[in-house]
Scaffold this active site. Structure first.
Site, PDB file in Angstrom:
ATOM      1  N   TYR A 148     -46.176  -7.083  53.700  1.00 16.45           N
ATOM      2  CA  TYR A 148     -46.859  -5.857  54.142  1.00 16.45           C
ATOM      3  C   TYR A 148     -47.443  -6.052  55.542  1.00 16.45           C
ATOM      4  O   TYR A 148     -47.190  -5.262  56.456  1.00 16.45           O
ATOM      5  CB  TYR A 148     -47.966  -5.489  53.163  1.00 16.45           C
ATOM      6  CG  TYR A 148     -48.859  -4.365  53.636  1.00 16.45           C
ATOM      7  CD1 TYR A 148     -48.461  -3.036  53.533  1.00 16.45           C
ATOM      8  CD2 TYR A 148     -50.122  -4.632  54.190  1.00 16.45           C
ATOM      9  CE1 TYR A 148     -49.285  -2.007  53.973  1.00 16.45           C
ATOM     10  CE2 TYR A 148     -50.947  -3.615  54.626  1.00 16.45           C
ATOM     11  CZ  TYR A 148     -50.521  -2.296  54.512  1.00 16.45           C
ATOM     12  OH  TYR A 148     -51.338  -1.285  54.962  1.00 16.45           O
ATOM     13  N   LYS A 152     -46.239  -4.174  58.945  1.00 15.49           N
ATOM     14  CA  LYS A 152     -47.196  -3.318  59.647  1.00 15.49           C
ATOM     15  C   LYS A 152     -47.341  -3.770  61.096  1.00 15.49           C
ATOM     16  O   LYS A 152     -47.509  -2.944  62.008  1.00 15.49           O
ATOM     17  CB  LYS A 152     -48.554  -3.345  58.944  1.00 15.49           C
ATOM     18  CG  LYS A 152     -48.586  -2.644  57.602  1.00 15.49           C
ATOM     19  CD  LYS A 152     -48.451  -1.134  57.712  1.00 15.49           C
ATOM     20  CE  LYS A 152     -49.727  -0.475  58.206  1.00 15.49           C
ATOM     21  NZ  LYS A 152     -49.654   1.018  58.159  1.00 15.49           N
TER      22      LYS A 152
END
Length: 391
Positions: A148, A152
């Site tokens: 993640y 990002k």
């Protein structure tokens, strides 16, 4: 009488907790808002806000959604916490490809403003950070402990790089910026707080970990809403596009120990605050083992890990940031909030001390304690050193 210009905003992930809260705030201030999401909001959609069902991974749907809007707030993401963190394929499709679709669609549909909801994690990977600012470099991608944060970071870099891109019809340029919020809280938050309350009520929240002096940050949802509104406004020509190409750390500006932050929630619901404190390294090791087990059995039984390695770092290692840039360039002044309204929200929905954990829950807790003890013993064996090097 001078005519007031009405702007249209598209919010990706608009049915989520933050996106919907932002939409309602913009609508109250006279804007038109479109929510772009896979599912409808849980709450009734006020007049002046439209819902458009769509998949950010489908470029045609994204292009259709952004056509005719003045500003896009790109808050859709996947894999922030829990078992979602272990679904690498979906994380990459939503966070990287979805962001690429949004940028491309803005350029092709002549949308001049794009605000990206990023995360502290683009610079944080478990190292201590005290009062860091936006001059901090991105954490090298291979050092991110979870997919993640890695995705990002890639997405944020793409958004910032796109700032200044000429719109396809030659009507101007795309101006972009990114906000890096801390952990979001507030009444009705649906991702983190219910999970914590669930652990409390099932008797699983029996220990804390890390140095009691470690400090992290949180951001109330309404402070994050304010920051996005200010950032979108600062992208306009009347403000010399001063937020264009910029990133901003956003929080309440009050560093606090993670577990002490949640003490009012635990005690407000009638439970005792844990007295047992474990070292971060031990909890991290247990989280690592849990992730390995999930990797094996996840396709058959997609259970919710108690904690992931990233969650251990984010909650047990000091990292907080300066708001100076956001205050100076955006005029961001966070309001002070407490967890009192969160406690009352849960109480109004029947939560609070009323039963002990079931036999199964106590058995699970016993297994976790045994695993912790085993990990502690292993940490003193020579082989543990080689495992630490691998991790």
């Amino acid at each position: 009488m001078e005519k007031v210009q009405v702007f249209t905003f598209l919010i990706t992930g608009g049915s989520g907790y933050f996106g919907f809260r932002l939409a309602c705030s913009l609508q109250r201030k006279g804007a038109k808002v479109i929510l772009f999401d896979m599912s409808q909001p849980d709450l009734d959609v006020p007049e002046g806000i439209a819902f458009l069902k769509g998949d950010i991974c489908d470029y045609a749907q994204v292009k259709k959604a952004v056509t005719g809007v003045d500003c896009v707030i790109h808050s859709a993401s996947y894999g922030m916490s829990g078992r979602e963190q272990l679904n690498r394929k979906m994380i990459e499709e939503v966070n990287i490809q979805g962001t690429e679709h949004v940028i491309r669609a803005c350029v092709e549909a002549d949308v001049s403003r794009l605000v990206y909801t990023s995360t502290f994690n683009v610079v944080f990977g478990g190292q201590v950070i005290e009062g860091g600012d936006e001059s901090l470099p991105y954490l090298p991608l291979h050092l991110h402990p979870d997919h993640y944060s890695r995705t990002k970071s890639i997405a944020e870099m793409a958004v910032i790089k796109a700032s200044g891109t000429e719109l396809i019809n030659g009507t101007g340029r795309l101006r972009t910026c990114a906000l890096r919020p801390a952990g979001i809280y507030g009444p009705g938050e649906k991702r983190h707080l219910p999970r914590i309350v669930g652990y409390i009520e099932r008797g699983i929240f029996r220990f804390v970990y890390g140095d009691p002096r470690s400090l992290v940050e949180f951001v109330h949802v309404d402070n994050l809403v304010l920051a996005h509104e200010l950032a979108a406004d600062a992208l306009m020509s009347k403000h010399q596009h001063r937020s264009a190409g910029q990133v901003y750390f956003i929080s309440d500006g009050r560093p606090v120990n993670n577990f002490e932050f949640f003490r009012p929630l635990v005690e407000g619901l009638g439970y005792s605050f844990p007295k047992l404190r474990l070292p971060v390294s031990l909890v991290y090791f247990v989280a690592f083992i849990t992730e390995m087990i999930h990797h094996v059995v996840g396709p058959i039984y997609n259970f919710q890990p108690l904690l992931t390695r990233t969650e251990v770092y984010k909650t047990g290692v000091t990292h907080y940031f300066s708001m100076a840039k956001a205050k100076a360039e955006l005029g961001y002044v966070p309001r002070e909030y407490s967890l009192e309204e969160v406690v009352e929200w849960f109480k109004s929905r029947g939560h609070g001390r009323k039963m002990n954990g079931s036999c199964l829950q106590r058995w699970i807790m016993g297994v976790l304690v045994l695993a912790a003890v085993a990990a502690l013993v292993l940490s003193y064996l020579p082989v543990a050193g080689s495992w630490a090097e691998v991790m």
